[in-house]
Every structure is written in structure tokens, then in C-alpha cells.
Scaffold this motif. Structure first.
Motif, PDB file in Angstrom:
ATOM      1  N   SER A 196      -4.778   1.414   3.237  1.00 43.44           N
ATOM      2  CA  SER A 196      -4.496   2.722   2.650  1.00 43.44           C
ATOM      3  C   SER A 196      -3.663   3.543   3.627  1.00 43.44           C
ATOM      4  O   SER A 196      -3.800   3.386   4.854  1.00 43.44           O
ATOM      5  N   TYR A 197      -2.815   4.381   3.064  1.00 44.04           N
ATOM      6  CA  TYR A 197      -1.973   5.248   3.887  1.00 44.04           C
ATOM      7  C   TYR A 197      -2.870   6.286   4.560  1.00 44.04           C
ATOM      8  O   TYR A 197      -3.698   6.929   3.909  1.00 44.04           O
ATOM      9  N   ALA A 198      -2.669   6.507   5.895  1.00 44.86           N
ATOM     10  CA  ALA A 198      -3.541   7.411   6.642  1.00 44.86           C
ATOM     11  C   ALA A 198      -2.816   8.641   7.186  1.00 44.86           C
ATOM     12  O   ALA A 198      -3.355   9.754   7.136  1.00 44.86           O
ATOM     13  N   ALA A 199      -1.613   8.490   7.719  1.00 47.09           N
ATOM     14  CA  ALA A 199      -0.941   9.620   8.354  1.00 47.09           C
ATOM     15  C   ALA A 199       0.526   9.281   8.575  1.00 47.09           C
ATOM     16  O   ALA A 199       0.958   8.137   8.401  1.00 47.09           O
ATOM     17  N   ALA A 230       0.836  -1.205   0.000  1.00 49.35           N
ATOM     18  CA  ALA A 230       0.000   0.000   0.000  1.00 49.35           C
ATOM     19  C   ALA A 230       0.868   1.253   0.000  1.00 49.35           C
ATOM     20  O   ALA A 230       0.585   2.219  -0.729  1.00 49.35           O
ATOM     21  N   TYR A 231       1.947   1.265   0.773  1.00 45.66           N
ATOM     22  CA  TYR A 231       2.797   2.455   0.806  1.00 45.66           C
ATOM     23  C   TYR A 231       3.599   2.605  -0.492  1.00 45.66           C
ATOM     24  O   TYR A 231       3.847   3.727  -0.944  1.00 45.66           O
ATOM     25  N   ARG A 232       4.011   1.508  -1.079  1.00 44.94           N
ATOM     26  CA  ARG A 232       4.732   1.579  -2.357  1.00 44.94           C
ATOM     27  C   ARG A 232       3.900   2.325  -3.409  1.00 44.94           C
ATOM     28  O   ARG A 232       4.427   3.158  -4.165  1.00 44.94           O
ATOM     29  N   SER A 233       2.627   1.975  -3.469  1.00 42.90           N
ATOM     30  CA  SER A 233       1.781   2.541  -4.527  1.00 42.90           C
ATOM     31  C   SER A 233       1.272   3.942  -4.208  1.00 42.90           C
ATOM     32  O   SER A 233       0.903   4.688  -5.130  1.00 42.90           O
TER      33      SER A 233
END
Length: 222
Positions: free
Chosen positions: A184-187, A117-120
């Protein structure tokens, strides 16, 4: 004449003597009757004593038996705490939880999904990254999953990726997995990071941050 009178007198005397003998014989007590009545009278106290002994023995046995029945009661009561003693063991094996939140162990699949998720979603895109060992937090609150970790470059990383993972790029990143949406990235922590740790991140529920010790110790790190 005188001779006849003497004969009559002798006969009368003999008759009176015979009558006296008969009278004395009829007044003499029958010895067999006396002896036969004595045993019956003597047996009566013995029978009463035997009856009292039987009653007393029965009472003694009944009374003595009662404590044995009563003594068994504590044994049953003493066994009760054994069932209660097993409860703490089950609690110790359960995940840490509070206010509907759980701190959970992160599987390799969970870590791979968060990293993907962080890669994308990172800007610029990062391909050669992996979680820093010992910095991964994972848990859930009310059916929603949360994660936090730091990333580091891996073999084959470019200069741009290495630069992106410095300073604020090296700060803790937080992710959310809602049902049907995926990770999903949140903070991200600020740079420098807030002294309150992940307790300062509003996207992370406060009870879960508390279970993670505000992401400031190794207690919940993986």
C-alpha cells in the motif's frame, strides 16, 4: 750299646724331619684356590659399571624423547585460527542489517507488485508507469516490508499521466507491505524534497533508512 743309641738318635732325627715336611706342606696356600677367587672379585666392578651404563642410557632416552612430545603441542594450537578465519566470509555474504532491519535485493515480482499498488491508489489513476531505473529501495523490519522508488511514464501514457508525474509526482514514493495486507502507498517526499532524504519519512523505520543511506546515494539503489 753305643751303636744302639746312635741308631735310635738317627731314627728320631728322621721322624722329626718327616714331621717338619708334613707341617710345611699343610701350611702352603692352595694356588688353585687363590686363582679361582680372583675372577669373582674382578668381575664385580664390571657388573656395576654395566648396570650404571644401562640406567644412564635409559635416562638419556627418556629425557631426549620428552621434547618430541612437547614440540607437537604448538602444531595443534596453530591449527585453531583456521576455523576462525572462515567467519568473515559468511558475514560478507549476508544482507546488510541493523536493529532488526534488512536491506534486501528487489526481485522483478516485488517491483511489479509495488508498481501495481501505486497504479490503483494514485490520484488521478496512473496506468502507464514504471519505476525509474536505479531508484528502487527494498527492505524489511520485524517482518514488515518497505519499498521506495520514483516513477516515470511509459509508452502509451496520456497527457494527464505525464503531467501527474511531474513536479511532486516525480518525487520518491514509499510503500509498506504488512503481513496479510499486501503493498500500500504510505508517503511521498515533499517538493522540493527534504535534505534528510527518507530519514525524514516517519513511515520508514530509521534503521532501515540508514541502511538505504537515507535514499540519497546509489549504494542501495536497484
Amino acid at each position: 750299646m753305643a751303636r744302639r743309641i746312635r741308631s735310635l738318635s738317627c731314627g728320631a732325627a728322621l721322624g722329626m724331619a718327616a714331621a717338619a715336611v708334613v707341617l710345611l706342606a699343610s701350611c702352603t696356600p692352595n694356588s688353585s684356590t687363590v686363582h679361582s677367587s680372583l675372577p669373582n672379585t674382578a668381575q664385580t666392578p664390571s657388573s656395576s659399571a654395566a648396570a650404571r651404563a644401562a640406567v644412564g642410557g635409559s635416562a638419556g632416552r627418556t629425557t631426549a624423547g620428552s621434547p618430541a612430545t612437547t614440540a607437537g603441542s604448538p602444531a595443534t594450537t596453530a591449527g585453531s585460527p583456521a576455523a576462525t578465519a572462515d567467519s568473515p566470509a559468511q558475514t560478507a555474504d549476508s544482507p546488510a542489517q541493523t536493529a532488526g532491519c534488512l536491506s534486501l535485493p528487489a526481485s522483478p515480482t516485488v517491483k511489479a507488485s509495488v508498481t501495481a499498488a501505486y497504479r490503483s491508489q494514485a490520484q488521478p489513476r496512473l496506468s502507464h508507469i514504471a519505476p525509474v531505473k536505479g531508484t528502487f529501495y527494498y527492505g524489511s523490519c520485524d517482518g514488515i516490508f518497505y519499498a521506495g522508488t520514483r516513477f516515470q511514464p511509459t509508452a502509451g501514457s496520456t497527457t494527464a499521466e505525464q503531467v501527474a508525474l511531474q513536479d511532486d509526482g516525480a518525487a520518491m514514493k514509499y510503500f509498506v507491505d504488512r503481513p496479510g495486507a499486501g503493498w500500500s502507498y504510505a508517503a511521498s517526499d515533499g517538493f522540493p524534497a527534504d535534505h534528510r532524504g527518507c530519514a525524514a519519512i516517519t513511515q520508514i523505520p530509521a534503521p532501515l533508512a540508514a541502511l538505504w543511506n537515507d535514499c540519497r546515494s546509489t549504494a542501495a539503489q536497484q
